[in-house]
Write a protein that holds these residues in place. Sequence first.
Motif, PDB file in Angstrom:
ATOM      1  N   PHE A 196      -5.114   1.964   9.407  1.00  0.00           N
ATOM      2  CA  PHE A 196      -5.370   3.307   9.868  1.00  0.00           C
ATOM      3  C   PHE A 196      -6.534   3.246  10.698  1.00  0.00           C
ATOM      4  N   SER A 197      -6.829   4.272  11.597  1.00  0.00           N
ATOM      5  CA  SER A 197      -8.037   4.404  12.406  1.00  0.00           C
ATOM      6  C   SER A 197      -8.352   6.021  12.566  1.00  0.00           C
ATOM      7  N   THR A 198      -9.762   5.773  11.993  1.00  0.00           N
ATOM      8  CA  THR A 198     -10.415   7.153  12.026  1.00  0.00           C
ATOM      9  C   THR A 198     -10.996   7.685  13.370  1.00  0.00           C
ATOM     10  N   ASP A 199     -10.636   6.706  14.290  1.00  0.00           N
ATOM     11  CA  ASP A 199     -10.880   7.212  15.708  1.00  0.00           C
ATOM     12  C   ASP A 199      -9.695   8.151  16.374  1.00  0.00           C
ATOM     13  N   ILE A 200      -8.526   8.213  15.668  1.00  0.00           N
ATOM     14  CA  ILE A 200      -7.618   9.256  15.682  1.00  0.00           C
ATOM     15  C   ILE A 200      -7.397   9.872  14.432  1.00  0.00           C
ATOM     16  N   PRO A 201      -8.206  10.970  14.522  1.00  0.00           N
ATOM     17  CA  PRO A 201      -8.355  11.750  13.215  1.00  0.00           C
ATOM     18  C   PRO A 201      -7.247  12.722  12.737  1.00  0.00           C
ATOM     19  N   VAL A 202      -5.979  11.979  12.865  1.00  0.00           N
ATOM     20  CA  VAL A 202      -4.795  12.718  12.212  1.00  0.00           C
ATOM     21  C   VAL A 202      -4.194  12.215  10.850  1.00  0.00           C
ATOM     22  N   SER A 203      -3.944  12.795  10.032  1.00  0.00           N
ATOM     23  CA  SER A 203      -3.596  12.378   8.752  1.00  0.00           C
ATOM     24  C   SER A 203      -2.250  12.383   8.719  1.00  0.00           C
ATOM     25  N   ASP A 204      -1.592  11.443   9.561  1.00  0.00           N
ATOM     26  CA  ASP A 204      -0.070  11.164   9.429  1.00  0.00           C
ATOM     27  C   ASP A 204       0.367   9.762   9.877  1.00  0.00           C
ATOM     28  N   GLY A 205       1.345   9.366   9.963  1.00  0.00           N
ATOM     29  CA  GLY A 205       1.941   8.044  10.235  1.00  0.00           C
ATOM     30  C   GLY A 205       3.525   8.094  10.258  1.00  0.00           C
ATOM     31  N   PRO A 206       4.072   6.805  10.168  1.00  0.00           N
ATOM     32  CA  PRO A 206       5.392   6.758  10.501  1.00  0.00           C
ATOM     33  C   PRO A 206       6.377   7.186   9.111  1.00  0.00           C
ATOM     34  N   TRP A 207       7.581   7.250   9.290  1.00  0.00           N
ATOM     35  CA  TRP A 207       8.469   7.708   8.014  1.00  0.00           C
ATOM     36  C   TRP A 207       7.615   8.627   7.097  1.00  0.00           C
ATOM     37  N   LYS A 208       7.627   8.410   6.067  1.00  0.00           N
ATOM     38  CA  LYS A 208       7.259   9.641   5.026  1.00  0.00           C
ATOM     39  C   LYS A 208       5.781   9.346   4.743  1.00  0.00           C
ATOM     40  N   PHE A 209       5.051   8.547   5.403  1.00  0.00           N
ATOM     41  CA  PHE A 209       3.572   7.935   5.014  1.00  0.00           C
ATOM     42  C   PHE A 209       2.727   9.213   5.714  1.00  0.00           C
ATOM     43  N   ASN A 210       1.801   9.457   4.989  1.00  0.00           N
ATOM     44  CA  ASN A 210       0.430  10.156   5.419  1.00  0.00           C
ATOM     45  C   ASN A 210      -0.416  10.399   4.360  1.00  0.00           C
ATOM     46  N   GLY A 211      -1.546  10.949   4.435  1.00  0.00           N
ATOM     47  CA  GLY A 211      -2.469  11.325   3.479  1.00  0.00           C
ATOM     48  C   GLY A 211      -3.853  10.364   3.796  1.00  0.00           C
ATOM     49  N   LEU A 212      -4.029   9.555   4.854  1.00  0.00           N
ATOM     50  CA  LEU A 212      -5.279   8.857   5.226  1.00  0.00           C
ATOM     51  C   LEU A 212      -6.030   9.447   6.003  1.00  0.00           C
ATOM     52  N   PRO A 213      -7.229   9.118   6.123  1.00  0.00           N
ATOM     53  CA  PRO A 213      -8.228   9.758   6.941  1.00  0.00           C
ATOM     54  C   PRO A 213      -8.261   9.524   8.580  1.00  0.00           C
ATOM     55  N   GLY A 214      -7.047   9.220   8.816  1.00  0.00           N
ATOM     56  CA  GLY A 214      -6.570   8.744  10.261  1.00  0.00           C
ATOM     57  C   GLY A 214      -5.193   8.212  10.445  1.00  0.00           C
ATOM     58  N   LEU A 215      -4.967   8.052  11.811  1.00  0.00           N
ATOM     59  CA  LEU A 215      -3.414   7.799  11.941  1.00  0.00           C
ATOM     60  C   LEU A 215      -3.156   6.397  11.302  1.00  0.00           C
ATOM     61  N   ILE A 216      -2.091   6.322  10.749  1.00  0.00           N
ATOM     62  CA  ILE A 216      -1.628   4.913  10.574  1.00  0.00           C
ATOM     63  C   ILE A 216      -1.068   4.274  11.870  1.00  0.00           C
ATOM     64  N   LEU A 217      -1.466   3.175  11.915  1.00  0.00           N
ATOM     65  CA  LEU A 217      -1.050   2.454  13.279  1.00  0.00           C
ATOM     66  C   LEU A 217      -0.274   1.274  12.985  1.00  0.00           C
ATOM     67  N   LYS A 218      -0.432   0.982  11.794  1.00  0.00           N
ATOM     68  CA  LYS A 218       0.644  -0.349  11.131  1.00  0.00           C
ATOM     69  C   LYS A 218       0.746  -0.217   9.948  1.00  0.00           C
ATOM     70  N   ILE A 219       1.943  -0.476   9.285  1.00  0.00           N
ATOM     71  CA  ILE A 219       2.373  -0.645   7.987  1.00  0.00           C
ATOM     72  C   ILE A 219       3.644  -1.415   7.712  1.00  0.00           C
ATOM     73  N   GLU A 220       3.469  -2.230   6.583  1.00  0.00           N
ATOM     74  CA  GLU A 220       4.360  -3.109   6.265  1.00  0.00           C
ATOM     75  C   GLU A 220       4.563  -3.290   4.697  1.00  0.00           C
ATOM     76  N   ASP A 221       5.720  -3.379   4.193  1.00  0.00           N
ATOM     77  CA  ASP A 221       5.945  -3.579   2.799  1.00  0.00           C
ATOM     78  C   ASP A 221       5.564  -5.361   2.409  1.00  0.00           C
ATOM     79  N   THR A 222       5.126  -5.340   1.455  1.00  0.00           N
ATOM     80  CA  THR A 222       4.370  -6.836   0.944  1.00  0.00           C
ATOM     81  C   THR A 222       5.485  -7.797   1.264  1.00  0.00           C
TER      82      THR A 222
END
Length: 294
Positions: A196-222
């Motif tokens: 996630f990037s705090t340069d984009i101060p939006v607490s959101d992301g794809p699918w059901k993900f949110n809650g971080l102090p910045g926009l989620i730019l990339k996410i993958e399961d392990t």
Amino acid sequence: MKPFLFIASLCSLTLSVFSQQRISINAQNSNPSEKKAIDKASLRCVYLFSKRKPDANQPYRSDQMVLEIGERFSKFYDPARQQRDSLLNDRMKNTDPSTIKSINVFRAESAKDLSNMPGTVGSGSMEGESYQIVKDKQTSKQTILDYVSVIADRFKYTDEPGKLDWKISGETDTVLSYTCQKASLHFRGRDYIAWFSTDIPVSDGPWKFNGLPGLILKIEDTEGLFAFKLVGLEQLSTPSPILMDDSRAIVCTRQEFEKQKKKQGAGMQINLTAGVMTIAEMPGKVDLLPMEKE
């Protein structure tokens, strides 16, 4: 039976299946479908969503998903899938019943592929994502709109994931020239790594993900089965309406809907040639690999 009555009864097939299995669902109002603006998006994010089978080296499907972010609500959906399904529904709604001489219906064991017939419109269950996820920042609730059959009723359930238990580390990476920070999460049976990037101060992301102090730019399961990566970002000079249509949705729980989703067919096709309408479920079964294991 008159053609338009036959079509109407076909469109209620999914509802009757739910009723026969005694699922506790409640119909919303029976007014015609109506899109309503619930917010205005000032930011539009485009993600590439890739899915891979456990025994495969490469993704079996990649789709572009859109996240529209407003002041209170955000909406995550697959615009290409929405367009394909709309074409199929429009064919059903806009066909003049007086032009139909006969109707052939192929379901279940008699399913067939109409793709070789000129003028066929259809939508496969594995072609993109059918859900729409609307997140409410004020209540932390998420509204999911989805369906089992393209031409049947839509269903709606409310999800309350609660505050996601992110573990933030000091490790960094770069996505689309943005410096991102690493975070890990265990969510409903799967482990994820997010950037996630705090340069984009939006607490959101794809699918059901949110809650971080910045926009989620990339996410993958392990396991590398599901991956979202930002490929486009647009700050809208003129806010765009965030639309939602739940006017004819059937309310159910997440567990009830997922149970029915497992029985989903491969898709639906419609052909109208010389007054003969052919409606067919596509052959084959859907081998669903759910993101949520719990």
